[in-house]
Scaffold this motif. Structure first.
Motif, short mmCIF file in Angstrom:
data_model
loop_
_atom_site.label_atom_id
_atom_site.label_comp_id
_atom_site.label_asym_id
_atom_site.label_seq_id
_atom_site.Cartn_x
_atom_site.Cartn_y
_atom_site.Cartn_z
N VAL A 6 0.84 -1.20 0.00
CA VAL A 6 0.00 0.00 0.00
C VAL A 6 0.87 1.25 0.00
CG1 VAL A 6 -1.68 1.34 1.33
CG2 VAL A 6 -1.96 -1.14 1.10
N ALA A 7 1.93 1.25 0.81
CA ALA A 7 2.84 2.39 0.86
C ALA A 7 3.56 2.57 -0.47
CB ALA A 7 3.85 2.20 1.99
N GLU A 8 3.93 1.46 -1.09
CA GLU A 8 4.63 1.51 -2.38
C GLU A 8 3.73 2.12 -3.45
OE1 GLU A 8 7.90 0.83 -4.99
OE2 GLU A 8 7.73 0.74 -2.81
N LEU A 9 2.44 1.82 -3.38
CA LEU A 9 1.51 2.32 -4.38
C LEU A 9 1.39 3.84 -4.32
CD1 LEU A 9 -0.43 1.23 -6.57
CD2 LEU A 9 -2.23 1.29 -4.85
N SER A 10 1.60 4.43 -3.14
CA SER A 10 1.47 5.88 -2.97
C SER A 10 2.77 6.63 -3.15
CB SER A 10 0.88 6.18 -1.58
OG SER A 10 1.76 5.73 -0.56
N ARG A 11 3.84 5.94 -3.50
CA ARG A 11 5.13 6.61 -3.71
C ARG A 11 5.05 7.61 -4.85
NH1 ARG A 11 9.13 2.66 -5.55
NH2 ARG A 11 10.03 4.55 -6.44
N GLN A 12 5.45 8.84 -4.58
CA GLN A 12 5.37 9.88 -5.59
C GLN A 12 6.39 9.68 -6.72
OE1 GLN A 12 2.98 12.35 -5.62
NE2 GLN A 12 2.14 11.17 -3.93
N ASP A 13 7.50 9.00 -6.43
CA ASP A 13 8.54 8.83 -7.44
C ASP A 13 8.45 7.49 -8.14
OD1 ASP A 13 9.19 7.37 -5.19
OD2 ASP A 13 11.35 7.81 -5.29
N ALA A 14 7.39 6.72 -7.89
CA ALA A 14 7.23 5.42 -8.54
C ALA A 14 6.87 5.60 -10.01
CB ALA A 14 6.18 4.59 -7.83
N THR A 15 7.44 4.78 -10.87
CA THR A 15 7.11 4.83 -12.29
C THR A 15 5.74 4.17 -12.51
OG1 THR A 15 8.13 2.69 -12.79
CG2 THR A 15 9.56 4.65 -12.83
N PRO A 16 5.08 4.47 -13.63
CA PRO A 16 3.80 3.80 -13.93
C PRO A 16 3.92 2.28 -13.93
CG PRO A 16 4.11 5.68 -15.38
CD PRO A 16 5.40 5.50 -14.63
N GLU A 17 5.07 1.77 -14.41
CA GLU A 17 5.27 0.32 -14.43
C GLU A 17 5.36 -0.24 -13.01
OE1 GLU A 17 6.14 2.16 -18.13
OE2 GLU A 17 7.05 2.53 -16.17
N GLU A 18 6.06 0.47 -12.12
CA GLU A 18 6.16 0.03 -10.74
C GLU A 18 4.80 0.07 -10.04
OE1 GLU A 18 10.75 1.36 -9.59
OE2 GLU A 18 9.10 2.81 -9.41
N GLN A 19 4.05 1.12 -10.27
CA GLN A 19 2.72 1.22 -9.68
C GLN A 19 1.81 0.12 -10.18
OE1 GLN A 19 1.52 5.30 -10.49
NE2 GLN A 19 2.07 5.91 -8.41
N GLN A 20 1.91 -0.20 -11.46
CA GLN A 20 1.08 -1.26 -12.02
C GLN A 20 1.42 -2.61 -11.40
OE1 GLN A 20 -1.50 -1.00 -13.89
NE2 GLN A 20 -1.87 -3.18 -14.27
N ARG A 21 2.72 -2.90 -11.23
CA ARG A 21 3.12 -4.17 -10.61
C ARG A 21 2.63 -4.24 -9.17
NH1 ARG A 21 8.07 -3.31 -13.41
NH2 ARG A 21 9.01 -2.42 -11.53
N THR A 22 2.74 -3.13 -8.46
CA THR A 22 2.27 -3.12 -7.08
C THR A 22 0.77 -3.32 -7.01
OG1 THR A 22 4.07 -1.60 -6.46
CG2 THR A 22 2.20 -1.77 -4.95
N LEU A 23 0.04 -2.66 -7.89
CA LEU A 23 -1.41 -2.79 -7.90
C LEU A 23 -1.83 -4.22 -8.22
CD1 LEU A 23 -4.18 -1.47 -7.69
CD2 LEU A 23 -4.01 -0.85 -10.11
#
Length: 218
Positions: free
Chosen positions: A167-184
């Motif tokens: 959940v914290a990783e998903l809200s990271r402001q510096d996360a790339t779209p690919e990283e957010q997608q993997r986390t989701l």
């Protein structure tokens, strides 16, 4: 005010100040065209009253596939998956919202309030014991919401640390779209497993209630 579209992303005027273009709109016209990363045209709305009017107007849609994509990669968004009612219009939105609001009973919210207070006190005690300097975001502001989500959904204790990290990783402001997608995808995969467990062994929490009463809530 100029009718030329604003270009996303807008630069903030300072760390605690919104973009100057938005501040200027508050004094003039509260609606302006906005050029999205993929070249399509959208709209930006400011002022509380104007935003409320737009959100309440049935001529505007919340369907995810109709939204402009604000990510640098651009492209069309897919339709909202089942249950993601914030990306739906009635009657689907109404159906899922009714299921969810029915789970927020007075008893459950009182129990959750006591638990939130306990979590906040525990983290404050840990911060005091560790002594300065302390990262307020990492040690307090970020983990508590993740833990509250775990309490609300009924995530077992042995999975809470991992789920909270996701959940914290998903809200990271510096996360790339690919990283957010993997986390989701990781979060949704685990939630799917949790729903299947609660179907076989019902529990007294939000997910457990949705599994029993939801019908289409999967």
């Amino acid at each position: 005010m100029t009718t030329e579209p604003l270009t996303f992303p807008l630069a903030n005027a300072g760390p605690f100040d919104p973009p100057s273009e938005l501040m200027a709109m508050r004094e003039g016209r509260p609606i302006a065209p906005l050029r999205l990363p993929d070249g399509r045209l959208g709209w930006v709305v400011v002022r509380r009253a104007t935003v409320r009017s737009v959100l309440a107007d049935p001529r505007f849609s919340a369907r995810q596939e109709l939204r402009g994509n604000l990510s640098p990669s651009g492209g069309s968004l897919p339709p909202a998956p089942p249950g993601m009612f914030i990306g739906m219009d009635p009657p689907d939105h109404t159906h899922y919202r009714h299921l969810l609001t029915g789970q927020f009973t007075v008893r459950r919210m009182r129990q959750l309030t006591a638990r939130i207070e306990q979590l906040a006190e525990e983290h404050l005690d840990r911060m005091a014991a560790a002594g300065p300097p302390v990262d307020l975001v990492a040690t307090y502001a970020r983990p508590i919401p993740a833990m509250v989500i775990c309490e609300l959904l009924g995530v077992p204790d042995e999975f809470r640390e991992r789920f909270g990290q996701q959940v914290a990783e998903l809200s990271r402001q510096d996360a790339t779209p690919e990283e957010q997608q993997r986390t989701l995808v990781g979060i949704l995969t685990y939630l799917g497993e949790l729903v299947r467990e609660k179907r076989s062994t019902p529990t007294d929490d939000l997910l457990g209630g949705l599994v029993v009463d939801g019908g289409r809530a999967d």
